[in-house]
Design an enzyme around this catalytic site. Structure first.
Site, PDB file in Angstrom:
ATOM      1  N   ASP A  27     -71.414 -10.929 -37.987  1.00 30.87           N
ATOM      2  CA  ASP A  27     -71.511  -9.493 -38.275  1.00 30.87           C
ATOM      3  C   ASP A  27     -70.412  -8.795 -37.474  1.00 30.87           C
ATOM      4  O   ASP A  27     -70.508  -8.685 -36.249  1.00 30.87           O
ATOM      5  CB  ASP A  27     -72.881  -8.946 -37.866  1.00 30.87           C
ATOM      6  CG  ASP A  27     -74.016  -9.424 -38.761  1.00 30.87           C
ATOM      7  OD1 ASP A  27     -73.940 -10.575 -39.245  1.00 30.87           O
ATOM      8  OD2 ASP A  27     -74.986  -8.669 -38.956  1.00 30.87           O
ATOM      9  N   LYS A  32     -72.515  -3.902 -44.406  1.00 29.31           N
ATOM     10  CA  LYS A  32     -73.676  -3.578 -43.566  1.00 29.31           C
ATOM     11  C   LYS A  32     -73.575  -2.139 -43.089  1.00 29.31           C
ATOM     12  O   LYS A  32     -72.490  -1.665 -42.755  1.00 29.31           O
ATOM     13  CB  LYS A  32     -73.724  -4.556 -42.385  1.00 29.31           C
ATOM     14  CG  LYS A  32     -74.810  -4.300 -41.349  1.00 29.31           C
ATOM     15  CD  LYS A  32     -74.754  -5.377 -40.261  1.00 29.31           C
ATOM     16  CE  LYS A  32     -75.656  -5.039 -39.087  1.00 29.31           C
ATOM     17  NZ  LYS A  32     -75.590  -6.064 -38.021  1.00 29.31           N
ATOM     18  N   LYS A  45     -76.558  -5.196 -46.350  1.00 29.05           N
ATOM     19  CA  LYS A  45     -77.494  -5.319 -45.231  1.00 29.05           C
ATOM     20  C   LYS A  45     -77.763  -3.934 -44.666  1.00 29.05           C
ATOM     21  O   LYS A  45     -76.839  -3.225 -44.268  1.00 29.05           O
ATOM     22  CB  LYS A  45     -76.937  -6.238 -44.134  1.00 29.05           C
ATOM     23  CG  LYS A  45     -77.866  -6.351 -42.912  1.00 29.05           C
ATOM     24  CD  LYS A  45     -77.343  -7.359 -41.893  1.00 29.05           C
ATOM     25  CE  LYS A  45     -78.173  -7.332 -40.614  1.00 29.05           C
ATOM     26  NZ  LYS A  45     -77.711  -8.313 -39.609  1.00 29.05           N
TER      27      LYS A  45
END
Length: 220
Positions: free
Chosen positions: A89, A151, A180
């Protein structure tokens, strides 16, 4: 709906100790969450603890600001993967994005993805700091980068994911990139709504409370 299989059980506090990571892992095993999400210095430790489990390890890199030079991001991603992470991430360079240097932002993401092989890359765009047009543009950059996920949030800005964020993101990326949603999810109803709107993964430090259908008063 198997809610547990959408959840990245998250612990990114700088003061987290080994016993906190142990607790995170024990909870992930108990509820069979999709993944744990941790800082890169803990990946090797967590990998040993999860060696007999199919729970994924996601490591954040250049977190929470995303403002480091690309080479530093690349090196951290490579090391995290070598230590056992199968998902990364990363935070996009928000300052460069705000400057309109979209080529830099794209190449920054591409450079990280290039060293990851088949491992999954999620790009945090920090929606709290973006207006609607900027969210769309950031999603378009992620679409062109080769990353698997876009995300919403680090959890370190003034808010986490909102329903409108997810709606804008889903409208922009369709089924080409997964979404996400992270932070701001305060109850199981909100969790389900984020999934219904198009989120394939949920990042939260309150996973256990959400699984137990409790209201979240604080936390990521």
């Amino acid at each position: 709906m198997e809610l547990n299989k959408y959840i990245d059980h998250t612990l990114l506090k700088p003061e987290a100790k080994s016993k906190d990571i142990d607790k995170l892992i024990d909870e992930a095993k108990k509820y069979n969450f999709k993944a744990i999400c941790i800082n890169s210095s803990w990946v090797k430790y967590a990998k040993e603890k999860l060696k007999d489990s199919d729970i994924k390890i996601a490591s954040v890199i250049d977190f929470p600001f995303g403002a480091a030079i690309t080479q530093a991001k690349v090196q951290e991603a490579k090391l995290a993967i070598s230590h056992g992470a199968s998902e990364i991430d990363m935070v996009m360079n928000i300052g460069k994005f705000k400057d309109g240097d979209y080529e830099y932002v794209l190449n920054d993401i591409k450079s990280v993805k290039k060293v990851m092989g088949s491992n999954i890359l999620k790009v945090i765009i920090e929606t709290a700091l973006l207006n609607e047009k900027e969210i769309i543009k950031a999603c378009q950059i992620v679409l062109n980068s080769g990353a698997e996920f876009v995300k919403t949030s680090t959890g370190y800005s003034y808010r986490g994911a909102s329903e409108s964020d997810i709606e804008i993101m889903k409208k922009t990326v369709g089924d080409k990139v997964l979404i996400k949603a992270s932070g701001g999810i305060k109850n199981q109803e909100s969790l389900k709504k984020m999934i219904e709107l198009g989120s394939s993964r949920i990042g939260t430090s309150s996973s256990v409370a959400l699984m137990e259908n409790q209201e979240i008063k604080k936390g990521y």
